[in-house]
Design a protein around this motif. Sequence first.
Motif, short mmCIF file in Angstrom:
data_model
loop_
_atom_site.label_atom_id
_atom_site.label_comp_id
_atom_site.label_asym_id
_atom_site.label_seq_id
_atom_site.Cartn_x
_atom_site.Cartn_y
_atom_site.Cartn_z
N ILE A 214 0.85 -1.19 0.00
CA ILE A 214 0.00 0.00 0.00
C ILE A 214 0.88 1.24 0.00
N PHE A 215 0.53 2.23 -0.83
CA PHE A 215 1.24 3.50 -0.83
C PHE A 215 0.67 4.39 0.28
N ALA A 216 1.51 4.73 1.27
CA ALA A 216 1.04 5.49 2.42
C ALA A 216 0.41 6.82 2.01
N ASP A 217 1.02 7.52 1.05
CA ASP A 217 0.48 8.82 0.63
C ASP A 217 -0.93 8.70 0.06
N ALA A 218 -1.21 7.54 -0.55
CA ALA A 218 -2.51 7.35 -1.21
C ALA A 218 -3.65 7.08 -0.25
N VAL A 219 -3.33 6.61 0.97
CA VAL A 219 -4.38 6.29 1.94
C VAL A 219 -4.23 7.09 3.23
N ALA A 220 -3.35 8.07 3.23
CA ALA A 220 -3.10 8.85 4.45
C ALA A 220 -4.39 9.45 4.99
N PRO A 221 -4.56 9.50 6.31
CA PRO A 221 -5.78 10.07 6.91
C PRO A 221 -6.05 11.47 6.37
N ASP A 222 -7.30 11.71 5.97
CA ASP A 222 -7.66 13.03 5.45
C ASP A 222 -7.87 14.01 6.61
N GLU A 223 -8.27 15.22 6.27
CA GLU A 223 -8.38 16.28 7.27
C GLU A 223 -9.37 15.93 8.37
N LEU A 224 -10.51 15.32 8.02
CA LEU A 224 -11.51 14.98 9.03
C LEU A 224 -10.98 13.89 9.97
N LEU A 225 -10.29 12.90 9.42
CA LEU A 225 -9.75 11.83 10.26
C LEU A 225 -8.68 12.37 11.21
N VAL A 226 -7.84 13.25 10.71
CA VAL A 226 -6.81 13.85 11.56
C VAL A 226 -7.46 14.65 12.68
N ARG A 227 -8.49 15.41 12.33
CA ARG A 227 -9.19 16.23 13.32
C ARG A 227 -9.85 15.36 14.39
N ALA A 228 -10.49 14.27 13.95
CA ALA A 228 -11.11 13.35 14.91
C ALA A 228 -10.05 12.69 15.79
N GLY A 229 -8.90 12.36 15.20
CA GLY A 229 -7.83 11.76 15.98
C GLY A 229 -7.32 12.68 17.07
N GLU A 230 -7.22 13.98 16.75
CA GLU A 230 -6.78 14.96 17.75
C GLU A 230 -7.80 15.09 18.86
N LEU A 231 -9.08 15.08 18.50
CA LEU A 231 -10.14 15.21 19.51
C LEU A 231 -10.16 14.00 20.44
#
Length: 323
Positions: free
Chosen positions: A241-258
Amino acid sequence: MKNTPTLRDVGEHGVIQEIIAAAPSSLNGDDAAVLLPLAPNSRTVATTDMLVEGRHFCRDWSTPYQVGMKAITQNYADIEAMGARPIGALMALGAPLDTPVSVVREIAEGIAQRTGEYNTELVGGDVTQAEKITVSVTAIGALGGDRQPLALSAARAGQKVVAHGKIGWSAAGWALLERFGRDIPDAELQPLVDFHCAPMLDPGRGVIARATGATAMTDNSDGLVHDLHTIARRSSVRINIFADAVAPDELLVRAGELLDHDPWDWVLAGGEDHTLLGTTMKDAPSGFRLIGEVTRGNGGDLVTVDGAPARYISGWESFPEEA
């Protein structure tokens, strides 16, 4: 205030009439549905899956309408993953006697909404008493032409790995609901919650992938690494899997921070997105994107991320082993 009628009040016949009224079909109502003839050189594809209250959905989080939509998505995704076109669905419903009739009707309305998006119908089924609400859907599809089905065992070294749909959204939505219930403190994250309750795909993508040269496909129901591992094992290949192609998008990153949680866990091991995951020698089909490559199976990890072992691999298990 008028009491809401329950299944006990209306009985089996009344429940069936509510379902037919909410999801009407000219093919429904006899002992069995007689489907329209398939196209010449066509094969029938069938699958079944179920949703159990407390296991696959929680009524405090999901509306009955969303449960109905989710039941169709998870079944039609399996039809699409074979490269086939859904042509109809049947539903078996179990529910406690004190369940409001309106709940059953809303489930059927959700089913009607999602089947309608595929130009199909709910063509029959069954109802019975049960301890928990259980929705079991059987989906029927048509596989046209002389190309082979998109089998788990048909990935080949040198192919590209492609995907259609969200990855990680359903798991992130579930994590938000588990922590906050419906009172999500960040309204911008609501799409993740909605997607968990009622995931969706663009109809017809599996058919397009097969028509344009894809050979293997599955849907991301148990986790990205888990489901790609199944293709790799069945096809005796490795998948990177190419990491850049499946990297968490903005919403996932935001949820992860919360939630103070690594969003890569949702991407790699989350599941229930029902993303279509396929392999092809050609460019990514319309609606798909490139996410990886297939290489020869020479031992080691069958699925890697940028050539390294995946950080998260657990995935979903219906019957998990005890620790």
